[in-house]
Design a protein around this motif. Structure first.
Motif, short mmCIF file in Angstrom:
data_model
loop_
_atom_site.label_atom_id
_atom_site.label_comp_id
_atom_site.label_asym_id
_atom_site.label_seq_id
_atom_site.Cartn_x
_atom_site.Cartn_y
_atom_site.Cartn_z
N GLY A 11 4.63 -97.05 -54.71
CA GLY A 11 4.46 -97.44 -56.15
C GLY A 11 5.07 -96.60 -56.93
N ALA A 12 5.34 -95.17 -56.77
CA ALA A 12 6.05 -94.39 -57.61
C ALA A 12 7.72 -94.57 -57.45
N VAL A 13 8.13 -95.47 -56.29
CA VAL A 13 9.48 -95.99 -56.37
C VAL A 13 9.71 -97.11 -57.16
N GLY A 14 8.60 -97.97 -57.25
CA GLY A 14 8.62 -99.15 -57.90
C GLY A 14 8.76 -98.73 -59.63
N ARG A 20 3.00 -104.03 -62.79
CA ARG A 20 3.57 -104.72 -61.80
C ARG A 20 4.75 -104.33 -60.81
N ALA A 21 5.63 -103.20 -61.27
CA ALA A 21 6.35 -102.64 -60.49
C ALA A 21 5.72 -101.74 -59.39
N CYS A 22 4.54 -101.08 -59.85
CA CYS A 22 3.66 -100.45 -58.56
C CYS A 22 3.11 -101.43 -58.10
N ASP A 23 2.56 -102.42 -58.31
CA ASP A 23 2.03 -103.66 -57.52
C ASP A 23 3.00 -103.93 -56.37
N LEU A 24 4.39 -104.20 -56.97
CA LEU A 24 5.24 -104.47 -55.79
C LEU A 24 5.61 -103.48 -54.74
N ALA A 27 3.11 -108.97 -58.75
CA ALA A 27 4.60 -108.47 -59.04
C ALA A 27 5.64 -109.58 -59.38
N GLY A 28 5.37 -110.52 -59.07
CA GLY A 28 6.21 -111.93 -59.63
C GLY A 28 6.12 -112.02 -61.02
N ALA A 29 4.77 -111.86 -61.66
CA ALA A 29 4.74 -112.04 -62.98
C ALA A 29 5.36 -110.90 -63.72
#
Length: 318
Positions: A141-144, A161-165, A232-234
């Protein structure tokens, strides 16, 4: 001969890219879809992560907690020096210091990653999905969140959403590597789920074998990941246009790993799921074509609250 700071930074970034070509080929390949303005600072970030991960890995599996704590403390001090603009005399540290200053990158993002590395070194196990999500928030999540910030998408919804991915990708990694991890004496599946299925984690770890009960656990974990992939797609439209294809490609390829596992009956003990090069190429093409989600679906997933386990990252971004 004196070099300007920009020239020194360019040389250091080049050294980071060279390191990643040897030790992180997946990032080096994926980064080709990113614009240079993101690819170069991301290389510095990933190179520091690579060096930090290697430093902790040198301790070996199930390192004493004191040894893991000491290694991570040394890395935190190294990070603190980079954050203060006085990095260690190495290309990776100098490049990271330059990127953190230029992009106002929250130190907490990288500290979270270091904490996740420490948990790995300790051989920590996770009783519940929430505990597993807390681990995934740190190592992925931290990378996202970092990548989103480097792209310039720093709003709370984009970061969520980046953390979700990132968390979804880590859950997929765990589902794919059940057998490989077990043979190293590690189990990342939620222990409560194993017991609910009638599997004693310690006995299973002593002799890791696949059966339908384990398959249901792997399927359950992939279901959790799939929810996060949709959310994440959103977030893709929240990114700058020149970054969307790279992140969409990563999302599609990782989600496809779950589908490969499903086709094997969710057996990730006997074999490791792999997405074929041809299939990857097709998914990259799909990402480049930019097929958007339906507006109603996009709004619903885009407005979802962040995972509780990543809220500390969003707070740091403020």
């Amino acid at each position: 001969m004196h070099r300007s700071s920009s020239e020194a930074s360019a040389a250091d970034i080049a050294a980071c890219k060279a390191l990643l070509r040897k030790g992180s080929k997946s990032f080096a390949a994926a980064a080709l879809l990113l614009p240079a303005r993101v690819r170069e600072p991301a290389s510095a970030f990933y190179a520091f992560c690579r060096v930090a991960d290697d430093a902790v890995d040198e301790l070996g599996d199930h390192a004493p907690p004191a040894a893991a704590a000491a290694a991570v403390a040394a890395l935190r001090e190294r990070l603190a020096r980079a954050t203060a603009g006085a990095p260690d005399d190495s290309p990776v540290d100098r490049a990271l210091a330059h990127v953190m200053a230029a992009h106002a990158l929250p130190r907490v993002f990288i500290e979270a990653l270091l904490e996740g590395f420490a948990w790995d070194a300790e051989g920590r196990r996770y009783e519940t999905l929430s505990e597993l999500n807390a681990y995934a928030a740190r190592v992925a999540g931290a990378v996202g969140a970092t990548m989103s910030a480097l792209m310039g998408a720093r709003g709370p919804d984009a970061l969520a959403r980046a953390c979700d991915l990132g968390v979804a990708m880590q859950l997929t990694n765990i589902a794919r590597d059940v057998g490989e991890d077990a043979r190293r004496g590690r189990v990342y599946l939620p222990l409560a789920w194993m017991r609910e299925a009638g599997i004693d984690p310690d006995r299973w770890l002593a002799r890791p074998e696949f059966d339908e009960r384990l398959g249901r656990i792997v399927a359950r974990l992939l279901d959790e990941a799939e929810v996060l992939y949709r959310r994440a797609g959103a977030g893709i439209p929240m990114l700058p246009r020149d970054c969307r294809a790279a992140i969409q490609a990563a999302r599609l390829i990782y989600a496809d790993i779950g589908r490969v596992i499903a086709r094997s009956g969710f057996d990730s003990v006997s074999a490791r799921a792999v997405v074929s090069p041809g299939r990857k190429a097709w998914l990259v093409l799909r990402a480049l074509l930019g097929r958007p989600a339906a507006p109603d679906e996009e709004r619903a997933h885009g407005a979802a609250p962040p995972l509780d386990e990543v809220r500390f990252l969003l707070e740091a971004a403020r």
